[in-house]
Scaffold this motif. Sequence first.
Motif, PDB file in Angstrom:
ATOM      1  N   ALA A 139      53.487  51.608  19.057  1.00  9.93           N
ATOM      2  CA  ALA A 139      52.437  52.404  19.694  1.00  9.93           C
ATOM      3  C   ALA A 139      51.087  52.192  19.007  1.00  9.93           C
ATOM      4  CB  ALA A 139      52.810  53.885  19.664  1.00  9.93           C
ATOM      5  N   ILE A 140      51.118  52.053  17.681  1.00 10.85           N
ATOM      6  CA  ILE A 140      49.877  51.815  16.943  1.00 10.85           C
ATOM      7  C   ILE A 140      49.245  50.497  17.376  1.00 10.85           C
ATOM      8  CG2 ILE A 140      48.941  51.311  14.647  1.00 10.85           C
ATOM      9  CD1 ILE A 140      51.004  53.305  13.519  1.00 10.85           C
ATOM     10  N   ARG A 141      50.066  49.450  17.489  1.00 11.62           N
ATOM     11  CA  ARG A 141      49.537  48.139  17.864  1.00 11.62           C
ATOM     12  C   ARG A 141      49.093  48.104  19.330  1.00 11.62           C
ATOM     13  NH1 ARG A 141      50.615  43.623  14.420  1.00 11.62           N
ATOM     14  NH2 ARG A 141      51.504  44.294  12.435  1.00 11.62           N
TER      15      ARG A 141
ATOM     16  N   TYR B  44      43.775  40.988  11.810  1.00 18.33           N
ATOM     17  CA  TYR B  44      42.461  40.376  12.046  1.00 18.33           C
ATOM     18  C   TYR B  44      42.514  39.424  13.243  1.00 18.33           C
ATOM     19  CZ  TYR B  44      40.499  42.082   7.616  1.00 18.33           C
ATOM     20  OH  TYR B  44      40.011  42.873   6.605  1.00 18.33           O
ATOM     21  N   GLY B  45      43.585  38.643  13.315  1.00 20.81           N
ATOM     22  CA  GLY B  45      43.667  37.651  14.377  1.00 20.81           C
ATOM     23  C   GLY B  45      43.943  38.246  15.743  1.00 20.81           C
ATOM     24  N   GLN B  46      44.864  39.203  15.813  1.00 18.87           N
ATOM     25  CA  GLN B  46      45.284  39.739  17.102  1.00 18.87           C
ATOM     26  C   GLN B  46      44.325  40.788  17.652  1.00 18.87           C
ATOM     27  OE1 GLN B  46      49.333  41.116  16.831  1.00 18.87           O
ATOM     28  NE2 GLN B  46      50.070  39.192  15.954  1.00 18.87           N
ATOM     29  N   TYR B  47      43.741  41.599  16.762  1.00 19.47           N
ATOM     30  CA  TYR B  47      42.953  42.741  17.236  1.00 19.47           C
ATOM     31  C   TYR B  47      41.488  42.684  16.804  1.00 19.47           C
ATOM     32  CZ  TYR B  47      47.804  44.159  17.587  1.00 19.47           C
ATOM     33  OH  TYR B  47      49.146  44.177  17.864  1.00 19.47           O
ATOM     34  N   ARG B  48      41.099  41.604  16.124  1.00 18.93           N
ATOM     35  CA  ARG B  48      39.712  41.412  15.691  1.00 18.93           C
ATOM     36  C   ARG B  48      39.175  42.629  14.935  1.00 18.93           C
ATOM     37  NH1 ARG B  48      37.208  38.686  21.222  1.00 18.93           N
ATOM     38  NH2 ARG B  48      38.687  36.963  21.345  1.00 18.93           N
ATOM     39  N   LEU B  49      39.958  43.122  14.012  1.00 20.86           N
ATOM     40  CA  LEU B  49      39.515  44.259  13.216  1.00 20.86           C
ATOM     41  C   LEU B  49      38.309  43.879  12.371  1.00 20.86           C
ATOM     42  CD1 LEU B  49      42.808  45.883  11.891  1.00 20.86           C
ATOM     43  CD2 LEU B  49      41.655  46.220  14.058  1.00 20.86           C
ATOM     44  N   ARG B  50      37.430  44.850  12.158  1.00 14.54           N
ATOM     45  CA  ARG B  50      36.293  44.611  11.274  1.00 14.54           C
ATOM     46  C   ARG B  50      36.711  44.696   9.814  1.00 14.54           C
ATOM     47  NH1 ARG B  50      31.211  44.830  13.769  1.00 14.54           N
ATOM     48  NH2 ARG B  50      30.465  44.226  11.715  1.00 14.54           N
ATOM     49  N   ARG B  51      37.620  45.594   9.503  1.00 13.36           N
ATOM     50  CA  ARG B  51      38.076  45.727   8.122  1.00 13.36           C
ATOM     51  C   ARG B  51      39.507  46.231   8.092  1.00 13.36           C
ATOM     52  NH1 ARG B  51      34.556  46.479   3.801  1.00 13.36           N
ATOM     53  NH2 ARG B  51      36.461  46.407   2.572  1.00 13.36           N
ATOM     54  N   VAL B  52      40.240  45.759   7.114  1.00 14.02           N
ATOM     55  CA  VAL B  52      41.493  46.385   6.710  1.00 14.02           C
ATOM     56  C   VAL B  52      41.245  46.984   5.332  1.00 14.02           C
ATOM     57  CG1 VAL B  52      43.920  46.053   6.100  1.00 14.02           C
ATOM     58  CG2 VAL B  52      42.941  44.805   8.033  1.00 14.02           C
TER      59      VAL B  52
ATOM     60  N   SER C 150      47.769  50.630  20.915  1.00 12.37           N
ATOM     61  CA  SER C 150      46.462  51.299  20.920  1.00 12.37           C
ATOM     62  C   SER C 150      45.381  50.389  20.354  1.00 12.37           C
ATOM     63  CB  SER C 150      46.541  52.598  20.110  1.00 12.37           C
ATOM     64  OG  SER C 150      47.407  53.525  20.734  1.00 12.37           O
ATOM     65  N   MET C 151      45.712  49.628  19.303  1.00 11.63           N
ATOM     66  CA  MET C 151      44.750  48.665  18.760  1.00 11.63           C
ATOM     67  C   MET C 151      44.364  47.629  19.812  1.00 11.63           C
ATOM     68  SD  MET C 151      46.054  47.851  14.895  1.00 11.63           S
ATOM     69  CE  MET C 151      45.753  48.999  13.549  1.00 11.63           C
ATOM     70  N   ALA C 152      45.367  47.160  20.571  1.00 14.96           N
ATOM     71  CA  ALA C 152      45.096  46.163  21.608  1.00 14.96           C
ATOM     72  C   ALA C 152      44.193  46.739  22.694  1.00 14.96           C
ATOM     73  CB  ALA C 152      46.406  45.674  22.209  1.00 14.96           C
ATOM     74  N   ARG C 153      44.421  47.991  23.063  1.00 15.14           N
ATOM     75  CA  ARG C 153      43.567  48.630  24.070  1.00 15.14           C
ATOM     76  C   ARG C 153      42.129  48.751  23.579  1.00 15.14           C
ATOM     77  NH1 ARG C 153      47.979  53.311  25.427  1.00 15.14           N
ATOM     78  NH2 ARG C 153      49.112  52.209  27.107  1.00 15.14           N
TER      79      ARG C 153
ATOM     80  N   GLY D  20      33.130  48.184  16.115  1.00 17.41           N
ATOM     81  CA  GLY D  20      34.486  47.665  16.135  1.00 17.41           C
ATOM     82  C   GLY D  20      35.513  48.691  15.685  1.00 17.41           C
ATOM     83  N   GLN D  21      36.655  48.192  15.269  1.00 21.05           N
ATOM     84  CA  GLN D  21      37.725  49.069  14.794  1.00 21.05           C
ATOM     85  C   GLN D  21      38.217  48.595  13.434  1.00 21.05           C
ATOM     86  OE1 GLN D  21      41.637  48.900  16.644  1.00 21.05           O
ATOM     87  NE2 GLN D  21      41.082  47.072  17.817  1.00 21.05           N
ATOM     88  N   SER D  22      38.800  49.513  12.689  1.00 15.11           N
ATOM     89  CA  SER D  22      39.327  49.208  11.362  1.00 15.11           C
ATOM     90  C   SER D  22      40.660  49.924  11.189  1.00 15.11           C
ATOM     91  CB  SER D  22      38.337  49.642  10.274  1.00 15.11           C
ATOM     92  OG  SER D  22      38.091  51.039  10.352  1.00 15.11           O
ATOM     93  N   THR D  23      41.310  49.666  10.086  1.00 11.12           N
ATOM     94  CA  THR D  23      42.578  50.330   9.797  1.00 11.12           C
ATOM     95  C   THR D  23      42.750  50.464   8.290  1.00 11.12           C
ATOM     96  OG1 THR D  23      44.937  50.374  10.373  1.00 11.12           O
ATOM     97  CG2 THR D  23      44.043  48.268   9.641  1.00 11.12           C
ATOM     98  N   GLN D  24      43.792  51.144   7.899  1.00 12.32           N
ATOM     99  CA  GLN D  24      44.061  51.365   6.476  1.00 12.32           C
ATOM    100  C   GLN D  24      45.542  51.218   6.197  1.00 12.32           C
ATOM    101  OE1 GLN D  24      42.256  54.810   4.617  1.00 12.32           O
ATOM    102  NE2 GLN D  24      44.078  55.212   3.399  1.00 12.32           N
ATOM    103  N   MET D  25      45.853  50.592   5.059  1.00 10.16           N
ATOM    104  CA  MET D  25      47.228  50.444   4.604  1.00 10.16           C
ATOM    105  C   MET D  25      47.381  51.081   3.236  1.00 10.16           C
ATOM    106  SD  MET D  25      48.979  46.768   5.399  1.00 10.16           S
ATOM    107  CE  MET D  25      47.521  45.763   5.573  1.00 10.16           C
ATOM    108  N   ILE D  26      48.472  51.789   3.061  1.00 17.96           N
ATOM    109  CA  ILE D  26      48.786  52.369   1.758  1.00 17.96           C
ATOM    110  C   ILE D  26      49.548  51.324   0.942  1.00 17.96           C
ATOM    111  CG2 ILE D  26      50.002  54.214   0.549  1.00 17.96           C
ATOM    112  CD1 ILE D  26      49.659  55.881   3.117  1.00 17.96           C
ATOM    113  N   VAL D  27      49.105  51.113  -0.270  1.00 22.51           N
ATOM    114  CA  VAL D  27      49.694  50.095  -1.147  1.00 22.51           C
ATOM    115  C   VAL D  27      50.463  50.780  -2.266  1.00 22.51           C
ATOM    116  CG1 VAL D  27      49.197  48.205  -2.743  1.00 22.51           C
ATOM    117  CG2 VAL D  27      47.820  48.484  -0.664  1.00 22.51           C
ATOM    118  N   GLY D  28      51.720  50.420  -2.426  1.00 17.21           N
ATOM    119  CA  GLY D  28      52.496  50.929  -3.547  1.00 17.21           C
ATOM    120  C   GLY D  28      53.401  52.092  -3.216  1.00 17.21           C
TER     121      GLY D  28
END
Length: 411
Positions: free
Chosen positions: A187-189, A244-252, A191-194, A219-227
């Motif tokens: 569902a997250i992906r 970055y490739g599939q959804y052209r995010l500005r930042r992760v 929504s990113m595609a939309r 644009g759009q961005s996202t966040q990942m928790i590390v650790g």
Amino acid sequence: MEIKQKLEILADAAKYDASCASSGTEKRNSRDGKGIGSTTGAGICHSYAPDGRCISLLKILLTNFCLYDCVYCVNRVSSNVQRARFSAEEVVQLTLAFYRRNYIEGLFLSSGIIQNPDYTMEQVVEVARSLREDHDFRGYIHLKTIPDASPDLLARAGRYADRLSINIELPTATSLSALAPEKDSTAIRISMARLRERIDAGKDKSTSGKRPPKFSPGGQSTQMIVGADATDDKTILTTSAELYGQYRLRRVYYSAFSPIPDASPVLPLQSPPLVREHRLYQADWLMRFYGFESHEIVTSEQGMLALDMDPKTAWALQHRAMFPVDINRAPKAILLRVPGLGVRNVQRILAARRVRAVRLDDLVHMRAPIQRMLPFIQLPDHHPGATLDAASLPARVSNISAAPQQLGLFI
């Protein structure tokens, strides 16, 4: 509850979200005397933290009540924290009041899930709508969107926000299912595609030459928790490259896991080394601006980035046969792989060598990090000789490129 008390609770609850840099906004001119809060006109003060985070935004949650029980989240439904909730109008008035006092340049708004995703998203969108339409606010607005909300609400959010973001939360679907069972990576992906489709459509001109209405121009961005899980850096960077490739995010954005009160036993007892977060940002930069592929950045068999040196230096040591690089002959793609050479200095070198040969003094005048570069470059007045093949080179460059002590996000 008093507004001040709500602000203390909900601003503190929002500190775990790292993705609040204000970049890529469209220009909204407020010099015509109409509207307030332009982030591009004169007199706007931007403040940035040492790691690049923008700190001139009012960064709050609409509420820290939440129906979900993500084990890594301090605001999960089973967490024993003090709860608070703003109304949409309270957030609007706080934003305007803080801006008029020159404390902020815009708003970063997220929220826990209350009642259902659509109801929550509707309240978040109402804040942005009221600021734009009722108060003619032209400052920066970043909305954290909810993947399960209806496409119509996401479309409305993009009309008012400069940037939208949907947190992917964890690098793999397996980890997300284990630690956040109510969230769905598919569902997250979707929504990113939309969002990508609407952002792209907002940039395309029609056959008549007119542009459609702007949609999330930043644009759009996202966040990942590390650790928070056992995922290695190689997998994290592979996931980032896909996003970055599939959804052209500005930042992760990468956020080192921080232990929370009353934590689940499945979580680690300690946070990962903060320098790991720093190295991931450096590696992310290499993918976005230096032409590196995700699979070639991590050189260790364990799938982890070296903590004692930056990723570009670690890669250069693994590929010594490519060096030394002749600064006056090498193409741009190769120059970008020289440790210490940034994008701006590469452009300067390319421009300078059209006129004459670049020498060591020229690099000094460019304020390039000479000590880091010397073992890997060749100039008319410099050749590394046996330095490049010396067994002591890794220890030497690790001392040069070691990151300074990094403070925690909440220190």
